[in-house]
Write a protein that holds these residues in place. Structure first.
Motif, PDB file in Angstrom:
ATOM      1  N   ARG A 198      45.562  58.394  48.457  1.00 38.11           N
ATOM      2  CA  ARG A 198      45.523  57.213  47.587  1.00 38.11           C
ATOM      3  C   ARG A 198      46.591  57.268  46.506  1.00 38.11           C
ATOM      4  O   ARG A 198      46.611  56.431  45.615  1.00 38.11           O
ATOM      5  CB  ARG A 198      44.155  57.103  46.919  1.00 38.11           C
ATOM      6  CG  ARG A 198      43.089  56.879  47.936  1.00 38.11           C
ATOM      7  CD  ARG A 198      41.717  56.723  47.334  1.00 38.11           C
ATOM      8  NE  ARG A 198      40.749  57.073  48.355  1.00 38.11           N
ATOM      9  CZ  ARG A 198      39.563  57.573  48.140  1.00 38.11           C
ATOM     10  NH1 ARG A 198      39.157  57.787  46.920  1.00 38.11           N
ATOM     11  NH2 ARG A 198      38.767  57.871  49.135  1.00 38.11           N
ATOM     12  N   GLU A 229      39.781  54.597  52.747  1.00 41.81           N
ATOM     13  CA  GLU A 229      39.243  53.927  51.559  1.00 41.81           C
ATOM     14  C   GLU A 229      40.323  53.849  50.487  1.00 41.81           C
ATOM     15  O   GLU A 229      40.957  54.852  50.165  1.00 41.81           O
ATOM     16  CB  GLU A 229      38.048  54.717  51.005  1.00 41.81           C
ATOM     17  CG  GLU A 229      36.841  54.659  51.903  1.00 41.81           C
ATOM     18  CD  GLU A 229      35.674  55.483  51.365  1.00 41.81           C
ATOM     19  OE1 GLU A 229      35.580  55.682  50.132  1.00 41.81           O
ATOM     20  OE2 GLU A 229      34.867  55.943  52.188  1.00 41.81           O
ATOM     21  N   GLN A 230      40.505  52.645  49.945  1.00 42.81           N
ATOM     22  CA  GLN A 230      41.500  52.425  48.893  1.00 42.81           C
ATOM     23  C   GLN A 230      40.877  51.493  47.854  1.00 42.81           C
ATOM     24  O   GLN A 230      39.803  50.949  48.071  1.00 42.81           O
ATOM     25  CB  GLN A 230      42.767  51.759  49.494  1.00 42.81           C
ATOM     26  CG  GLN A 230      43.428  52.517  50.638  1.00 42.81           C
ATOM     27  CD  GLN A 230      44.172  53.790  50.196  1.00 42.81           C
ATOM     28  OE1 GLN A 230      44.433  53.987  49.004  1.00 42.81           O
ATOM     29  NE2 GLN A 230      44.483  54.662  51.141  1.00 42.81           N
ATOM     30  N   SER A 231      41.591  51.283  46.740  1.00 47.31           N
ATOM     31  CA  SER A 231      41.070  50.370  45.713  1.00 47.31           C
ATOM     32  C   SER A 231      41.287  48.917  46.154  1.00 47.31           C
ATOM     33  O   SER A 231      42.108  48.647  47.042  1.00 47.31           O
ATOM     34  CB  SER A 231      41.788  50.609  44.383  1.00 47.31           C
ATOM     35  OG  SER A 231      43.149  50.236  44.531  1.00 47.31           O
ATOM     36  N   PHE A 232      40.600  47.991  45.499  1.00 49.00           N
ATOM     37  CA  PHE A 232      40.768  46.560  45.787  1.00 49.00           C
ATOM     38  C   PHE A 232      42.234  46.168  45.618  1.00 49.00           C
ATOM     39  O   PHE A 232      42.812  45.475  46.459  1.00 49.00           O
ATOM     40  CB  PHE A 232      39.882  45.745  44.817  1.00 49.00           C
ATOM     41  CG  PHE A 232      39.920  44.268  45.082  1.00 49.00           C
ATOM     42  CD1 PHE A 232      39.042  43.692  45.995  1.00 49.00           C
ATOM     43  CD2 PHE A 232      40.826  43.444  44.422  1.00 49.00           C
ATOM     44  CE1 PHE A 232      39.072  42.322  46.246  1.00 49.00           C
ATOM     45  CE2 PHE A 232      40.861  42.079  44.671  1.00 49.00           C
ATOM     46  CZ  PHE A 232      39.981  41.514  45.580  1.00 49.00           C
ATOM     47  N   GLU A 233      42.859  46.680  44.539  1.00 43.49           N
ATOM     48  CA  GLU A 233      44.253  46.317  44.243  1.00 43.49           C
ATOM     49  C   GLU A 233      45.187  46.800  45.363  1.00 43.49           C
ATOM     50  O   GLU A 233      46.121  46.110  45.753  1.00 43.49           O
ATOM     51  CB  GLU A 233      44.708  46.934  42.905  1.00 43.49           C
ATOM     52  CG  GLU A 233      44.055  46.334  41.665  1.00 43.49           C
ATOM     53  CD  GLU A 233      42.569  46.691  41.536  1.00 43.49           C
ATOM     54  OE1 GLU A 233      42.164  47.783  42.004  1.00 43.49           O
ATOM     55  OE2 GLU A 233      41.809  45.875  40.982  1.00 43.49           O
ATOM     56  N   THR A 234      44.922  48.007  45.863  1.00 43.30           N
ATOM     57  CA  THR A 234      45.773  48.535  46.939  1.00 43.30           C
ATOM     58  C   THR A 234      45.609  47.689  48.195  1.00 43.30           C
ATOM     59  O   THR A 234      46.601  47.311  48.836  1.00 43.30           O
ATOM     60  CB  THR A 234      45.399  50.009  47.233  1.00 43.30           C
ATOM     61  OG1 THR A 234      45.671  50.760  46.063  1.00 43.30           O
ATOM     62  CG2 THR A 234      46.193  50.565  48.402  1.00 43.30           C
ATOM     63  N   ASP A 258      30.495  53.537  49.027  1.00 41.16           N
ATOM     64  CA  ASP A 258      31.923  53.223  48.818  1.00 41.16           C
ATOM     65  C   ASP A 258      32.534  52.643  50.086  1.00 41.16           C
ATOM     66  O   ASP A 258      33.384  51.755  50.032  1.00 41.16           O
ATOM     67  CB  ASP A 258      32.704  54.483  48.413  1.00 41.16           C
ATOM     68  CG  ASP A 258      32.391  54.904  46.991  1.00 41.16           C
ATOM     69  OD1 ASP A 258      31.850  54.062  46.240  1.00 41.16           O
ATOM     70  OD2 ASP A 258      32.672  56.071  46.633  1.00 41.16           O
ATOM     71  N   CYS A 284      34.287  49.044  50.345  1.00 41.98           N
ATOM     72  CA  CYS A 284      35.655  48.839  50.830  1.00 41.98           C
ATOM     73  C   CYS A 284      35.696  47.763  51.914  1.00 41.98           C
ATOM     74  O   CYS A 284      36.581  46.904  51.914  1.00 41.98           O
ATOM     75  CB  CYS A 284      36.232  50.147  51.377  1.00 41.98           C
ATOM     76  SG  CYS A 284      36.717  51.272  50.064  1.00 41.98           S
ATOM     77  N   TYR A 295      35.498  44.502  50.169  1.00 44.71           N
ATOM     78  CA  TYR A 295      36.772  44.162  49.507  1.00 44.71           C
ATOM     79  C   TYR A 295      37.734  43.552  50.530  1.00 44.71           C
ATOM     80  O   TYR A 295      38.370  42.545  50.296  1.00 44.71           O
ATOM     81  CB  TYR A 295      37.459  45.429  48.967  1.00 44.71           C
ATOM     82  CG  TYR A 295      36.906  46.053  47.699  1.00 44.71           C
ATOM     83  CD1 TYR A 295      36.045  45.362  46.865  1.00 44.71           C
ATOM     84  CD2 TYR A 295      37.301  47.347  47.342  1.00 44.71           C
ATOM     85  CE1 TYR A 295      35.567  45.968  45.708  1.00 44.71           C
ATOM     86  CE2 TYR A 295      36.836  47.950  46.188  1.00 44.71           C
ATOM     87  CZ  TYR A 295      35.965  47.254  45.378  1.00 44.71           C
ATOM     88  OH  TYR A 295      35.516  47.857  44.241  1.00 44.71           O
TER      89      TYR A 295
END
Ligand code: SAH
Length: 371
Positions: A109, A145-150, A186, A190, A193
């Motif tokens: 990440r 799994e990554q952040s919403f922004e990514t 999580d 994801c 998202y």
């Protein structure tokens, strides 16, 4: 319960799904296979959608106890394909007239990695636009799994499909397979998202994990339905001997594992109807015709490996993963012959988006923007 009656139903209950997954008689399996294939033909047709799979890196920050590329497996030589190496795989994919590519890797990440993926996606879009494909290659990502922004950055760069397996919908089993940093919730967050951003989402599970029950597998199918997923990539669990789960999986029965994998594909087709279902390499590992069998039980997607041969041996998620040179013309021609022998053919020069997603989009009041 009466199998013929169950197979005529529009919706299946958990008990009926369990009943199907417990079938053992060849005659019953044949009926199941025929019903799944009919459902596929009624909802999608007999075309096979094809994607070139590039496994571009095996660096991984996760420590899943079943997976050969887990962080703690020090026997694994790590690699990251250069941009030029990835683009030469992409050129092969375009030359073969596949209209979609899947970029898969271990999970990272950090900013360098995220920016690298964004750059690769943008470049693939740029170089693949031509008269036959004005929108360029369809791009699927499977980088965990990554952040919403990514995820949003990936979408804006031009990726429009994302694969993230739930591995098992049983949260207790999930917990026992992953490190304490990897929460079941999580994974679900994801997937949501990705869906909210507008991706076509794919998920999947490993089939036949130690201590997994038939009820767990039936719940997996219902989980996919409730999540309204568009694509499914499931495969039998296969031990990797350099992993904690692999060393204790000594009563592994390849024949049963294959049959269970095929029954899962068939029942998924019956329940989910118009989603894309991949016939995975894990099936091929258990039987030389495993991938063809998957197609005959209702799968409609195949992902030949476009990863350079020298790296394939380091992307062994499980033991005996086939290291076949699918870029070899003779291998590719044989694959096409195998498809035509079962009355199927590849849909070239089309993204092969899941009909499920297209139907959802058509019935939604808000149009989903396309990159
Ligand atoms: N990190 C990426 C992809 C790497 S692993 C992602 O999140 O998509 C890809 C998939 O391989 C996993 O989701 C898992 O379901 C499968 N896999 C890993 N080890 C396996 C094993 N021993 N047997 C069968 N499938 C396995």
């Amino acid at each position: 319960m009466d199998l013929s009656e169950i197979l005529k139903k529009e919706n299946l209950s958990r008990e009926e799904i369990c009943f199907i997954l417990n079938l053992t008689e060849q005659e019953d399996i044949d009926k199941l296979q025929a019903a799944a294939l009919q459902t596929l033909y009624n909802n999608i047709g007999n075309y096979i959608y094809i994607r070139g799979l590039i496994e571009f890196s095996n660096y991984c920050t996760c420590d899943c106890i079943y997976c050969g590329i887990r962080k703690s497996n020090q026997k694994n030589e790590r690699f990251l394909l250069t941009k030029d190496e990835i683009l030469s795989c992409v050129e092969w994919i375009i030359e073969k007239k596949f209209a979609s590519v899947v970029l898969q890797s271990g999970e990272r990440r950090d900013t360098d990695f995220v920016e690298y993926v964004v750059d690769i996606v943008k470049t693939i879009k740029k170089i693949s636009r031509n008269d036959a494909m004005p929108d360029g290659l369809g791009i699927t990502l499977a980088v965990g799994e990554q952040s919403f922004e990514t995820y949003q950055k990936f979408y804006e760069a031009g990726a429009h499909r994302y694969l993230l397996r739930i591995e098992t919908s049983n949260s207790h089993l999930y917990k026992s397979l992953h490190s304490s940093q990897q929460a079941f919730e999580d994974r679900i967050k994801c997937l949501k998202y990705l869906q909210d951003i507008g991706f076509q989402i794919g998920s999947g599970v490993m089939i036949g994990l130690p201590s997994q029950t038939i009820e767990d597998l039936a719940n997996d199918i219902l989980f996919f339905k409730n999540m309204d997923i568009d694509m499914l990539g499931m495969g039998p669990f296969i031990p990797h001997f350099d992993t904690p789960l692999g060393v204790i999986s000594n009563n592994f029965d390849a024949k049963n594992q294959l049959l269970l994998g095929l029954k899962m594909i068939a029942v998924a087709r019956l329940v989910l109807k118009d989603v894309n279902i991949a016939s995975t390499t894990a099936l091929e590992t258990l039987h030389s015709d495993g991938r063809i069998m998957g197609l005959q039980f209702g799968a409609n997607v195949v992902m030949p490996q476009a990863t350079p041969n020298k790296y394939k041996k380091n992307y062994l998620l499980y033991n005996k993963k086939p290291v076949i040179d699918e870029q070899d013309d003779a291998v590719f021609e044989k694959m096409q012959r195998d498809f035509s022998n079962i009355g199927r053919s590849i849909a070239f020069e089309t993204w092969g988006d899941p009909i499920h997603f297209q139907r959802k989009k058509a019935s939604s009041p808000i149009a989903t923007p396309f990159a």
